[in-house]
Design a protein around this motif. Sequence first.
Motif, short mmCIF file in Angstrom:
data_model
loop_
_atom_site.label_atom_id
_atom_site.label_comp_id
_atom_site.label_asym_id
_atom_site.label_seq_id
_atom_site.Cartn_x
_atom_site.Cartn_y
_atom_site.Cartn_z
N LEU A 236 42.11 37.40 43.46
CA LEU A 236 42.30 38.27 44.62
C LEU A 236 41.75 37.63 45.89
N LYS A 237 40.66 36.91 45.75
CA LYS A 237 40.11 36.20 46.92
C LYS A 237 41.10 35.13 47.39
N LYS A 238 41.68 34.39 46.45
CA LYS A 238 42.66 33.37 46.78
C LYS A 238 43.89 33.98 47.44
N ALA A 239 44.28 35.20 46.99
CA ALA A 239 45.44 35.87 47.55
C ALA A 239 45.18 36.45 48.94
N GLY A 240 43.92 36.51 49.35
CA GLY A 240 43.58 37.00 50.67
C GLY A 240 43.68 38.50 50.84
N VAL A 241 43.36 39.24 49.79
CA VAL A 241 43.44 40.69 49.91
C VAL A 241 42.34 41.20 50.83
N LYS A 242 42.61 42.32 51.49
CA LYS A 242 41.66 42.90 52.44
C LYS A 242 40.91 44.11 51.85
N ALA A 243 41.31 44.54 50.66
CA ALA A 243 40.65 45.65 49.97
C ALA A 243 41.12 45.63 48.53
N ILE A 244 40.38 46.33 47.67
CA ILE A 244 40.72 46.35 46.24
C ILE A 244 40.62 47.78 45.72
N VAL A 245 41.61 48.16 44.91
CA VAL A 245 41.55 49.40 44.13
C VAL A 245 41.31 49.00 42.67
N ILE A 246 40.43 49.72 41.98
CA ILE A 246 40.24 49.46 40.55
C ILE A 246 40.48 50.74 39.76
N SER A 247 41.37 50.64 38.79
CA SER A 247 41.70 51.76 37.90
C SER A 247 41.35 51.31 36.49
N ALA A 248 40.07 51.35 36.19
CA ALA A 248 39.55 50.89 34.91
C ALA A 248 38.32 51.70 34.57
N GLY A 249 37.40 51.12 33.83
CA GLY A 249 36.21 51.84 33.44
C GLY A 249 35.00 51.44 34.27
N PRO A 250 33.88 52.14 34.09
CA PRO A 250 32.67 51.81 34.84
C PRO A 250 32.20 50.37 34.64
N ARG A 251 32.31 49.87 33.43
CA ARG A 251 31.84 48.51 33.16
C ARG A 251 32.65 47.49 33.95
N GLN A 252 33.96 47.67 33.98
CA GLN A 252 34.82 46.75 34.73
C GLN A 252 34.56 46.86 36.23
N ALA A 253 34.32 48.08 36.71
CA ALA A 253 34.04 48.26 38.14
C ALA A 253 32.73 47.57 38.53
N ALA A 254 31.71 47.71 37.70
CA ALA A 254 30.43 47.07 38.00
C ALA A 254 30.57 45.56 38.04
#
Length: 421
Positions: A236-254
């Motif tokens: 995502l950093k390489k793609a140059g995104v300006k924000a991220i949405v995460i639809s996963a679990g707490p462990r993945q978010a952390a």
Amino acid sequence: MRTTHTARMAAGALAALLVLAGCSSKAEDGGGDKQAAGGVRTGDGIKGKTINLGVLTDMTGVYATLGKSVTQAQQLYVKQVNADGGICGYRLALTVRDHGYDPQKAVSGYTELAPKVLGFAQFIGSPFVAAVKQRIDGSDKALVLPQAWSATLLGSPYIRVIGSTYDIETINAIDFLMKEKGLAEGDRIGHVYFEGDYGENALTGSRYMARKAGLKVVEQKIKPTDNDMTGQVVALKKAGVKAIVISAGPRQAASLVGVAAASRFGVPIIGNNSAYAPQLLATPAAAALEANYYVASPSLPIGADTPQAKKLVADYRAAYPDDGLDNGVVAGWTGASAFGEALKKACAAKDLTREGVDKALLTIDAFDPGFGITQDFGDPKAASSKESVILRPDKDAVGGMTVVREAQASSAAQGYTPGAS
């Protein structure tokens, strides 16, 4: 605190389970409609002066913390209702089965309880609800209030999702990023999501919002067993995104938030409600979470400044002094309260059969147990609300979350119909 879903369940395995377990769900305790004292019709799930409700939860699997909070809140609700004389002269009773987020246990638990209960005040896991949906809609017709928010569950008069579905919640989350965190037309936004109905339903919301707002979605599909998000952050950093949405679990978010911070990748990150637990504030990711992570929620948090929230906090702490508070308590209390409200209206209509309770819920168009969002259950094809509250982690707050943006439905969410995009 949403229920995160595993990778798509093996359809053949579930089908086989349903063939083996999906025999008749004729009531053992109700025995068909009966006329009770006072002219109130009763039926399945009512024995003597007790209304029996089922709970299919996860107390030992990947969402044990959520399942425990939801279930204890519902047990607290039942205890208080019974202490106040019950509903319609009947006491409530919960029969709890722990499926451990296992499809075989979930289906067999439903098969066991369906003949014995009036309905289900809790059913964790939309894949499991979907697996028995045909039986619910066909022969059983028992009200089910799932702890799951996939839009695939809409359309049934007997299965009623409480709050915005994942796609709508994601639309509101991206609206927040655009209005308050600098995301703009032409930008790229990353979306890390679980394969399966939770993540893919949330992704539907991202794609819809991208078309409406002129964004480009950079997708990163993961499995529930993927706990290290280093690869996703790099991509995502390489793609140059300006924000991220995460639809996963707490462990993945952390992991996502922690790795991004360590990489000096300071874009705002927002998760669906399932992608957070206050226990994360005791991990090394705590500082990064408090600094740059947000959560979209179907309600105010347990620490909200409302009389109902404050009373629930006090009552829950008194009942379970050794357990912490999280938004699972809100979800459980809301589900039990909604079922209780349907029972009260069914009693007023003198019909406590399954059909009567189902009809009663459909007449409720302004339900709010005190957590900031009003629910309308009148249309089974629609989410009961299109509003979301935006929260952020806060170790000093009751329940570990504070409000960043009050409940609202974005204009994009207001114009969106699940399944029509």
